[in-house]
Design an enzyme around this catalytic site. Structure first.
Site, PDB file in Angstrom:
ATOM      1  CD  GLU A  44     -61.395  44.687  41.258  1.00  0.00           C
ATOM      2  OE1 GLU A  44     -61.091  45.150  40.136  1.00  0.00           O
ATOM      3  OE2 GLU A  44     -62.358  45.117  41.932  1.00  0.00           O
ATOM      4  CE  LYS A 114     -64.239  48.241  43.261  1.00  0.00           C
ATOM      5  NZ  LYS A 114     -64.336  47.296  42.122  1.00  0.00           N
ATOM      6  CB  CYS A 155     -60.709  48.277  40.841  1.00  0.00           C
ATOM      7  SG  CYS A 155     -60.688  48.325  39.029  1.00  0.00           S
TER       8      CYS A 155
END
Ligand SMILES: NC(=O)CCC(=O)C(=O)O
Length: 279
Positions: A44, A114, A155
């Site tokens: 990331e 995301k 994440c």
């Protein structure tokens, strides 16, 4: 017969020099290829320090920006699939935290924004609010490479079991999460969540972190890892720059799913996890 995909999870050192970060990623893609990797995954936020104050400055359009072009070229030159970690993506007036995937000809295979933004507040430990500057993505992302269906998350997306469950239901055998947990939640949850997603969904889970930099404003936990469909950690790095090489064996997915057939035993007459289609 062993049916496998050779992967490399590259735990990059990330600093404030964007060109240097991207050049290091390109170099590691070629190194991974030399060691036999067919798919190379980056962490990331690998072209920028991780932090809301940096995203605007480092943001680029995907796939036309300089980082995308460098990764696409590296994927084609090395002849590997590149799961391009994440970069701050600019799209009109919005910013996203975005992972682009390139096939071994350098063609864009997938782009995941995301979905779950990292907004947490643990008093005296860590307060972070991605939503101050980022917008959330609004779709799940899967792609095929070498006959394997792969799902992407970024994440904090790892914490949401429904997302992983739906990608498994759609046929994924491997989930890849570029991620940067921190020194508070990393030791508590990083490995636990990866094992939970793997054992719940009976598939491989790979997490790819940046290396730890104690001088950064956000200190990443590191410990990039791979978990098999039994929930066992088959490989894990420390916190320094390094690469984890492994083979994803599809037979293990079938073995676990046939021996412990929870996929057929769900009581969907009582509960279900459904994917809502976008209107
Ligand atoms: N970059 C992130 O989304 C961090 C997520 C994290 O650290 C967590 O605990 O969740």
């Amino acid at each position: 017969m062993k049916r496998g995909l050779k992967i490399a999870l590259v735990q990059l050192a990330v600093g404030s020099d964007k060109a240097k970060n991207v050049a290091a990623a390109v170099q590691e893609i070629h190194k991974a290829k030399e060691k036999g990797a067919q798919l190379v995954a980056l962490p990331e936020c690998f072209n920028s320090p991780y932090g809301t104050k940096y995203f605007e400055e480092y943001a680029e359009e995907v796939p036309s920006g300089e980082t995308s072009r460098a990764l696409s070229k590296a994927a084609a030159e090395a002849g590997v699939c590149v799961v391009g970690g994440t970069v701050p993506e600019r799209c009109g007036s919005r910013l996203y935290n975005t992972c682009a995937v390139w096939d071994s000809n350098g063609k864009l295979l997938a782009q995941h924004r995301k979905i779950h933004l990292f907004d947490i507040d643990i008093p005296n430990k860590i307060t972070f609010k991605e939503s101050e500057v980022l917008s959330p993505g609004d779709q799940l992302t899967t792609f095929q490479f070498n006959g394997i269906k792969i799902g992407l998350g970024i994440c904090y997306d790892l914490r949401f079991c429904e997302m992983a469950h739906i990608m498994a239901k759609e046929g994924c055998s491997l989930l890849i999460y570029p991620g940067a947990f921190n020194m508070t939640t990393g030791p508590k949850h990083w490995q636990l969540l990866a094992r939970a997603r793997a054992v719940d969904n009976q598939l491989w889970v790979a997490l790819v972190s940046p290396a730890r930099d104690q001088t950064a404003s956000y200190v990443a936990w590191g410990h990039s890892l791979l978990v098999d469909p039994w929930g066992a950690v088959t490989g894990q790095l420390e916190h320094v720059p390094d690469a984890l090489h492994a083979t994803i064996d599809l037979n293990t997915v079938e073995e676990v799913r046939s021996q412990i057939p929870i996929r057929m035993q769900r009581r969907t007459d009582i509960y279900d996890t459904v994917k809502k289609s976008k209107q």
